[in-house]
Design an enzyme around this catalytic site. Structure first.
Site, short mmCIF file in Angstrom:
data_model
loop_
_atom_site.label_atom_id
_atom_site.label_comp_id
_atom_site.label_asym_id
_atom_site.label_seq_id
_atom_site.Cartn_x
_atom_site.Cartn_y
_atom_site.Cartn_z
N HIS A 21 0.83 -1.22 0.00
CA HIS A 21 0.00 0.00 0.00
C HIS A 21 0.86 1.27 0.00
O HIS A 21 0.66 2.17 -0.83
CB HIS A 21 -0.92 -0.01 1.22
CG HIS A 21 -1.84 1.17 1.29
ND1 HIS A 21 -3.09 1.16 0.72
CD2 HIS A 21 -1.69 2.41 1.84
CE1 HIS A 21 -3.68 2.32 0.93
NE2 HIS A 21 -2.84 3.10 1.62
N GLU A 22 1.80 1.31 0.92
CA GLU A 22 2.63 2.52 1.03
C GLU A 22 3.56 2.67 -0.17
O GLU A 22 3.89 3.79 -0.57
CB GLU A 22 3.42 2.49 2.34
CG GLU A 22 2.57 2.44 3.59
CD GLU A 22 1.53 3.55 3.68
OE1 GLU A 22 1.75 4.62 3.07
OE2 GLU A 22 0.49 3.34 4.32
N HIS A 25 1.79 4.68 -2.83
CA HIS A 25 1.89 6.13 -2.60
C HIS A 25 3.29 6.65 -2.90
O HIS A 25 3.46 7.71 -3.52
CB HIS A 25 1.55 6.45 -1.14
CG HIS A 25 0.12 6.20 -0.77
ND1 HIS A 25 -0.93 6.63 -1.54
CD2 HIS A 25 -0.43 5.59 0.32
CE1 HIS A 25 -2.07 6.29 -0.95
NE2 HIS A 25 -1.79 5.65 0.18
#
Length: 543
Positions: A21-22, A25
């Site tokens: 997920h990170e 980003h």
């Protein structure tokens, strides 16, 4: 597994999903020219870190999430003069949307990759051979018999029983053209799956059902009151092992032997007598039974024994209704039932609504209405349906697929990718329905879980094998993606909403509105965390 090993699995399970997920980003921010100050897996005190270029990478003590800290991420944040042109809020609105969407998008790409490796290579599945046919079912009406191998449906070759089940389930009230291999000869049959209601994970839906099972049925008798077999001294749950001098293993073999017999038959059976706490005592019994008219079991006045009640547990709805061992379920919701599968499939609806049931007890017909069954007290945290209180699986009724009837499927890279791509929309729809039904109470808040539940899922699926572990990670990854898209402050969805607001209104969201929304978001998330931790603790204590 030991606690240390389970902890490692938990760290891998959650750590990979957070990192994915990170990373979404992070790489999107780099692409957009936004300065990334810190990439963190976990929250709280720093355990390990290093710096590469302008970004600090760290692992923190609380492995319940992570973050990517970007320059100018929050309104009013002080930014170094050299970074003034590389801030998050200074980026054009559509770049901010891409940065925020990239985290959930990465979590939606991960299941495709994980399931790709689950499907890749060889797998062994059961062929679409009929083990048993439920009396009165569409399959029985169509003329399907135990032992038939279904070759194709509507001209499409069928390789596995799973493929057969999916096609039948999606074809309620639609006539299907079957080609079956029966003892080496192909025959054409037509079957129309019955349209039945069934309870899925969260809701009642409809599916097609033709009334066959993969497993063969053992030659276990159901003995109606006053029948020829009862007069001969036989009882319900007696398992026939010999007819005259002919060994008998399955219900199919018993019916064929009865059809060939004439005059009367001598049956040798194994009788299982219940003792206590699940223990049973087997004994051999013989009986001579005259043959009557009809075919199969009807010639001795018997029927299949799998819709008969083997056990009634105390202090349950079934016990309160007066259902007894040896009673036979005859109908549920107005539809006749002849098998355990049919009874349990339709009785499951009682977890959501009232259901009419009919059963036969000592020759007497009885009726009742039951449900909806709502777990009470501490049981509501255990995510297990209320126990109606009956068990049908008598010891003499083992169900097993026809020995050796398997096929090896090979999935190359393209087939594995196609299979994983098909699974993603199913996962999105499932999680989406769960999230939509939480506010209405159709999915109870007690079903929510936190770190303890994830720990249990990780350890249990790891024990089941790599396929189960990756499949569980895939569905949790989808959940993480959709939750982060909710328009709640401090989640990605709220940032996307504010960027779109700016695109439409041509000005930022007012600072006061941001502050109020942030306080509200923290309150909502804090409440959800309290609920999740409460549920986790309750499951540890009571389940």
């Amino acid at each position: 597994m030991g606690a240390f090993q389970d902890t490692i699995y938990f760290a891998i399970f959650l750590g990979v999903l957070v990192t994915v997920h990170e990373a979404g980003h992070f790489f999107a921010a780099k692409w957009a020219g936004v300065k990334v100050l810190k990439f963190s897996i976990g929250f709280g005190p720093k355990l390990f870190s290093f710096r590469r270029g302008e970004t600090e990478y760290q692992i923190a003590a609380l492995p319940l999430g992570g973050f990517v800290a970007m320059a100018g991420h929050h309104p009013g944040e002080e930014v170094a003069e050299e970074d003034a042109g590389r801030t998050f809020l200074g980026a054009v609105w559509w770049k901010r949307v891409i940065i925020l969407m990239a985290g959930p998008a990465a979590n939606l790409v991960f299941p495709i990759i994980a399931l790709f490796f689950v499907y890749l290579g060889d797998s062994t599945e059961f062929t679409p051979r009929v083990g048993a046919v439920e009396p009165g079912s569409p399959a029985a009406v169509a003329g399907l018999r135990p032992g038939d191998l279904i070759v194709s449906i509507d001209g499409t070759p069928i390789r596995t029983f799973t493929e057969l089940s999916k096609i039948a389930g999606a074809s309620a009230d639609k006539e299907l053209a079957l080609v079956v291999d029966r003892a080496g000869k192909q025959e054409a049959l037509k079957v129309t799956p019955m349209n039945v209601e069934t309870l899925g994970m969260i809701e009642i839906s409809r599916k097609g059902r033709i009334g066959i099972s993969l497993a063969e049925q053992a030659a276990v008798l159901g003995v109606p009151a006053g029948s020829a077999v009862e007069v001969a001294g036989l009882r319900t749950f007696d398992r026939v092992i010999q007819l005259n001098d002919e060994p008998v293993r399955t219900a199919r073999e018993l019916e064929a032997a009865l059809d060939r017999a004439s005059g009367g038959v001598k049956l040798k059976v194994v009788r299982f007598s219940a003792l206590h706490e699940g223990l049973v005592l087997p004994e051999i019994v013989t009986a001579e039974v005259p043959l009557g008219e009809g075919a199969g079991l009807a010639r001795i006045g018997a029927e299949g024994g799998d819709a008969y009640v083997w056990e009634v547990r105390a202090n349950t709805p079934a016990a309160a209704l007066g259902i007894k061992v040896g009673d036979r379920f005859t109908a549920v919701s107005g539809q006749a039932v002849h098998s355990v599968g049919a009874v349990e499939d339709r009785m499951a609806l009682a977890r959501k609504r009232r259901v009419d049931i009919e059963w036969r007890s000592g020759g007497e017909k009885k009726v009742a209405t039951v449900g909806p069954f709502v777990p009470e007290g501490n049981a509501k945290y255990c995510m297990a349906p209320t126990d109606f209180g009956v068990r049908f699986g008598a010891p003499g009724l083992p169900m097993a697929p026809i020995a050796g009837d398997t096929v090896t499927l090979h999935f190359g890279p393209l087939e594995a990718l196609q299979a994983s791509l098909k699974k993603l929309p199913e996962g999105i729809m499932l999680i989406g329905r769960i999230l939509a039904k939480l506010p209405t109470g159709e999915v109870p808040l007690e079903s929510m879980g936190g770190p303890v539940q994830i720990f249990q899922v990780a350890s249990q699926t790891a024990e089941a094998g790599m396929g189960a572990f990756l499949s569980a990670m895939a569905i949790v990854s989808v959940n993480l993606a959709l939750v982060n898209l909710l328009p709640i402050p401090i989640l990605d969805g709220f940032g996307i909403l504010t960027a779109l607001w700016e695109a439409v209104r041509r000005r930022p969201v007012p600072m006061r509105a941001r502050e109020i929304a942030t306080y509200f978001g923290f309150a909502v998330l804090a409440l959800l965390m309290v609920v999740a931790f409460r549920n986790d603790i309750a499951r540890l204590l009571f389940c």
